[in-house]
Design an enzyme around this catalytic site. Structure first.
Site, PDB file in Angstrom:
ATOM      1  N   ASP A   1     -21.790 -12.262 -21.968  1.00 34.95           N
ATOM      2  CA  ASP A   1     -20.842 -11.176 -21.760  1.00 34.95           C
ATOM      3  C   ASP A   1     -20.694 -10.918 -20.260  1.00 34.95           C
ATOM      4  OD1 ASP A   1     -19.478  -8.482 -22.214  1.00 34.95           O
ATOM      5  OD2 ASP A   1     -20.028  -9.007 -24.263  1.00 34.95           O
TER       6      ASP A   1
ATOM      7  N   HIS B   1     -19.509  -3.587 -20.545  1.00 36.52           N
ATOM      8  CA  HIS B   1     -19.275  -4.139 -21.881  1.00 36.52           C
ATOM      9  C   HIS B   1     -20.509  -4.850 -22.423  1.00 36.52           C
ATOM     10  CE1 HIS B   1     -17.501  -6.850 -24.941  1.00 36.52           C
ATOM     11  NE2 HIS B   1     -16.642  -5.857 -25.113  1.00 36.52           N
TER      12      HIS B   1
ATOM     13  N   ASN C   1      -8.773  -8.377 -30.587  1.00 32.11           N
ATOM     14  CA  ASN C   1      -8.203  -7.062 -30.904  1.00 32.11           C
ATOM     15  C   ASN C   1      -6.680  -7.056 -30.869  1.00 32.11           C
ATOM     16  OD1 ASN C   1     -10.848  -6.064 -31.024  1.00 32.11           O
ATOM     17  ND2 ASN C   1     -10.847  -5.589 -28.849  1.00 32.11           N
TER      18      ASN C   1
ATOM     19  N   SER D   1     -15.546  -6.519 -30.715  1.00 33.01           N
ATOM     20  CA  SER D   1     -16.761  -6.699 -29.921  1.00 33.01           C
ATOM     21  C   SER D   1     -17.928  -5.963 -30.553  1.00 33.01           C
ATOM     22  CB  SER D   1     -16.545  -6.177 -28.495  1.00 33.01           C
ATOM     23  OG  SER D   1     -15.665  -6.975 -27.771  1.00 33.01           O
TER      24      SER D   1
END
Length: 351
Positions: A21, A55, A144, A209
């Site tokens: 990530d 994130h 998304n 996520s």
């Protein structure tokens, strides 16, 4: 998900989850003692514990965060996190996946992605095959864009990766959740407690996520309780015990083989691990699915949920970062996911 009951059987101890990530900030209280030495594959060389987006830190907390005061904590708090900062495209991600497999990660969480192209396939397919052969499971967010183009992303759309979609607390597919044959499983992805990026405020986020992190944590719980199982066996029982669409027909293009339910394995002792060396997802995809007639009201199957859902937050795509607003809100989720001890406070925060 009856997390507190599950923790009596398993907390994920002994399982390493790689988080590929934006980096993982090890200074947050909930991750103290949870991070293993990791690495980074990027052009700016800040190190795996640098996270300008927040994130990757949020994903690590959803998976393995420990209780610290009144903050949110993870679904598999006994697991360890292998932080891998990956920024720059499919080539860097491929190197990250190989590194994770070579450094003991049973579960590899990839809550990021990018446009699926022939070049990205060429980079990533060998790495995914390598990790599977080494005994790892790769959980990847589908994206998304389900309500705006439904673009296909790597690595979730590639064979050998386990694409994860998102559902809301009514167990309907979230409107933003990217759908299609790449969806293998689904998990809660709306109203998930985590930390905001910079002020470290408690807040709520949503996206595939977050759903992917929950799926990864679920695998860690199961694997910890059954350490002799292979990656194929853990995946098989996850597919078998997942909450199915209302009509029972799988795979669904919205929730795949269902919504993850690790408690069915840990508490109800359901699921047959089956053969150790057969990937159940690849085997299932080689068998044509039965035809089905769309009907209204399916639980995320042939007809997509019509209930409005929040816009998704925080699905990084490389080289472009796509993010959205986050409502800062501390909540009590009851039995859904993450235990909370204190009453909620309302505040706001945006990236």
């Amino acid at each position: 998900m009856q997390a507190e009951r599950m923790w009596e059987a398993s907390t994920g101890e002994g399982v390493t989850v790689a988080v590929i990530d934006s980096g993982v900030d090890g200074s947050v209280p909930e991750l103290q003692g949870k991070l293993l030495p990791g690495t980074e594959f990027s052009t700016d060389q800040h190190g795996e514990n640098y996270d300008s987006l927040g994130h990757g830190t949020s994903m690590a907390m959803i998976i393995a965060g420990r209780r610290s005061g009144t903050s949110a904590w993870g679904l598999a708090p006994g697991s360890k996190i292998l932080p891998i900062r990956s920024a720059g495209g499919s080539w860097y991600m491929a190197k990250s996946i190989r590194y994770a497999a070579d450094h003991g990660a049973k579960v590899i969480n990839v809550s990021e992605g990018g446009p699926l192209t022939e070049a990205s396939k060429a980079d990533l397919l060998p790495a995914i095959e390598y990790a599977n052969a080494k005994g790892s499971l790769i959980f990847a967010a589908t994206g998304n864009s389900g309500d705006k183009g439904n673009a296909k992303n790597y690595p979730a759309s590639l064979p050998g990766a386990i694409g994860v979609g998102a559902v809301d607390k009514s167990l309907k597919v979230a409107n933003f959740s990217t759908f299609g044959p790449e969806v293998a499983l689904a998990a809660p992805g709306v109203g998930i407690p985590t930390r905001c990026t910079k002020e470290l405020l408690e807040c709520v986020a949503q996206g595939t996520s977050q759903a992917t992190a929950i799926a990864s944590a679920s695998a860690a719980l199961i694997w910890s309780a059954h350490p002799t199982w292979t990656n194929n066996q853990v995946l098989r029982v996850m597919m078998q015990t997942a909450g199915k669409p209302e009509d029972g027909k799988v795979p669904s293009k919205y929730i795949g083989y269902g919504i993850v339910r690790p408690r069915k394995v840990l508490l109800d002792k359901e699921g047959d691990p089956g053969p150790a060396d057969v990937n159940p997802l690849l085997a299932a995809r080689e068998t044509p699915a039965p035809s089905r007639t769309p009907r209204s009201g399916d639980n995320g199957d042939d007809k997509k949920a019509t209930n409005p859902a929040p816009k998704a937050d925080g699905f990084p795509t490389w080289p472009i970062i796509a993010g959205g607003g986050v409502a800062a809100l501390a909540v009590i989720l009851g039995g859904l996911l993450i235990a909370r001890r204190k009453k909620a406070q309302l505040s706001t925060h945006s990236r």
